[in-house]
Design an enzyme around this catalytic site. Structure first.
Site, PDB file in Angstrom:
ATOM      1  CB  SER A  50      -8.471  -1.447  10.741  1.00 51.56           C
ATOM      2  OG  SER A  50      -9.081  -2.465   9.709  1.00 51.56           O
ATOM      3  CG  ASP A  82      -4.374   0.066  13.426  1.00 50.51           C
ATOM      4  OD1 ASP A  82      -4.016   1.011  14.042  1.00 50.51           O
ATOM      5  OD2 ASP A  82      -4.227   0.245  12.101  1.00 50.51           O
ATOM      6  CG  HIS A 180      -3.749   6.837   8.935  1.00 53.95           C
ATOM      7  ND1 HIS A 180      -4.185   7.600  10.055  1.00 53.95           N
ATOM      8  CD2 HIS A 180      -3.080   5.577   9.648  1.00 53.95           C
ATOM      9  CE1 HIS A 180      -4.082   7.230  10.918  1.00 53.95           C
ATOM     10  NE2 HIS A 180      -3.267   6.083  10.942  1.00 53.95           N
ATOM     11  N   GLY A 181      -2.492   6.682   4.626  1.00 51.58           N
ATOM     12  CA  GLY A 181      -2.656   6.466   3.364  1.00 51.58           C
ATOM     13  C   GLY A 181      -1.333   6.797   2.546  1.00 51.58           C
ATOM     14  CG  HIS A 211      -0.917   5.378  14.359  1.00 45.94           C
ATOM     15  ND1 HIS A 211      -2.105   4.382  13.920  1.00 45.94           N
ATOM     16  CD2 HIS A 211      -0.728   5.058  15.453  1.00 45.94           C
ATOM     17  CE1 HIS A 211      -2.268   3.546  14.977  1.00 45.94           C
ATOM     18  NE2 HIS A 211      -1.525   4.236  15.945  1.00 45.94           N
ATOM     19  N   GLY A 212       0.521   5.918  10.371  1.00 45.17           N
ATOM     20  CA  GLY A 212       0.880   6.603   9.033  1.00 45.17           C
ATOM     21  C   GLY A 212       2.324   6.627   8.647  1.00 45.17           C
ATOM     22  CB  SER A 214       3.164   3.359   4.397  1.00 43.65           C
ATOM     23  OG  SER A 214       2.461   2.177   4.788  1.00 43.65           O
ATOM     24  NE  ARG A 260      -4.862  -0.769   3.215  1.00 45.86           N
ATOM     25  CZ  ARG A 260      -5.962  -0.136   3.514  1.00 45.86           C
ATOM     26  NH1 ARG A 260      -6.483   0.839   2.966  1.00 45.86           N
ATOM     27  NH2 ARG A 260      -6.675  -0.289   4.771  1.00 45.86           N
ATOM     28  NE  ARG A 281      -4.099 -22.843  -7.121  1.00 39.48           N
ATOM     29  CZ  ARG A 281      -4.295 -23.806  -7.284  1.00 39.48           C
ATOM     30  NH1 ARG A 281      -4.221 -25.028  -6.398  1.00 39.48           N
ATOM     31  NH2 ARG A 281      -4.968 -24.325  -8.431  1.00 39.48           N
TER      32      ARG A 281
END
Ligand code: G3H
Ligand code: 13P
Ligand code: ZN
Length: 309
Positions: A50, A82, A180-181, A211-212, A214, A260, A281
């Site tokens: 994005s 994006d 989204h989200g 889109h959106g 997830s 995320r 790490r």
């Protein structure tokens, strides 16, 4: 193989009735987690950034990381902008070596959307780059786009046909009920497959983008919450609905939120369980592993198991 456009992968996806996964990248752990999974499955993949991800990671670093993924794997990889919101951002990405750009002028009226999209298509095509456009509005928050539920509107299939004829865009994002989200549905998850089918009837050769998309994986939300997060009432698109979307003609499925959640959940868990750790790490490694597992699952079990490069 060098970076590719989405042309060939979409042609195969439309023929095979499956979707290509498009995953948002922000840093090295995302690039590696995603491309290792796609490479293991020998699946093509779209890495997308994005405008705010580009601002965060810096465009030269992003491109070099993606080039490293291209050199160390054996699969078709496309690099996609994006939600580009203006001509300048799309041009910057075309000039920098992206192979695909999205111009998201969906917040404008039809005529302005056509005009801006056409301008980007002309520039991108003259440079061998493909263009995704959007018609209809998704609810939710994107980079600099904030759309309330009331403003969200489904794509009109007749307009979709006219839009593609007038702009010459290569693929089209449509609004059929996703957002989204992490908070996509208040009640049951439901998508307007009737609209998707209608669009596909009118545009059988245009790859359709969701889109959106997830799933807002409950286990990852739980991992975040049991380790101090406050993500309540989150709900995404279940795997079986995404599978149907692929079979009914969606050729590209966008995923950002799940990755995320994977990264945040693992980092939170590590901090919570190992308070003495301060070696990045030790928490970024597990974050990358979980991103990898999420992408493996989606490509192999949800988007399509016969999706091979
Ligand atoms: O659709 C939007 C993506 O999730 C990107 O979000 O602008 O916060 O990177 P971002
Ligand atoms: P999610 O927020 O559902 O992951 O959607 C991401 C997306 O559409 C990126 O363009
Ligand atoms: Zn999006």
């Amino acid at each position: 193989m060098p970076l590719v456009t989405t042309d060939d992968m979409f042609k195969k996806a439309m023929k095979g009735k499956y979707a290509i996964g498009a995953f948002n990248i922000n840093n090295m752990e995302f690039v590696q987690g995603i491309t290792d999974a796609a490479n293991e499955l020998k699946s093509p993949v779209i890495l997308q950034a994005s405008p705010s991800a580009i601002k965060y990671a810096r465009i030269d670093y992003l491109i070099k990381m993606v080039e490293a993924a291209v050199e160390t794997t054996d699969i078709p990889i496309a690099l996609h902008l994006d939600h580009g919101l203006d001509f300048e951002t799309c041009k910057m990405c075309v000039d920098a070596g992206f192979t695909s750009v999205m111009i998201d002028a969906s917040k404008y009226d039809f005529e302005k959307n056509v005009e801006l999209t056409k301008e980007v298509v002309d520039y991108a095509h003259s440079n061998g780059v493909v263009v995704e456009a959007e018609l209809g509005t998704l609810a939710g928050v994107e980079d600099e786009v904030n759309v309330s539920d009331d403003d969200a509107k489904y794509t009109d299939p007749n307009q979709a046909y006219e839009f593609v004829q007038k702009t010459g865009c290569d693929s089209l994002a449509i609004a059929i009920g996703t957002s989204h989200g992490a908070y996509k549905f208040k009640g049951d998850a439901r998508l307007r497959f009737d609209i998707l089918e209608n669009v596909k009837e009118k545009l059988p050769n245009t790859p359709i983008v969701l889109h959106g998309a997830s799933s807002v994986i409950p286990e990852l939300v739980e991992m975040c919450n049991t380790n101090g997060a406050d993500i309540l009432g989150a709900k995404g698109v279940p795997d079986d609905i995404l599978k149907q979307a692929g079979q009914k003609g969606v050729s590209k499925i966008n995923v950002d939120t799940d990755l995320r959640l994977a990264m945040t959940g693992e980092i939170r868990r590590e901090f919570n369980e190992e308070p003495s750790v301060f070696d990045p790490r030790k928490y970024l490694g597990p974050a990358r592993d979980t991103i990898n597992e999420v992408v493996l699952h989606k490509i192999d079990n949800v988007f399509c198991s016969s999706n091979k490069a």
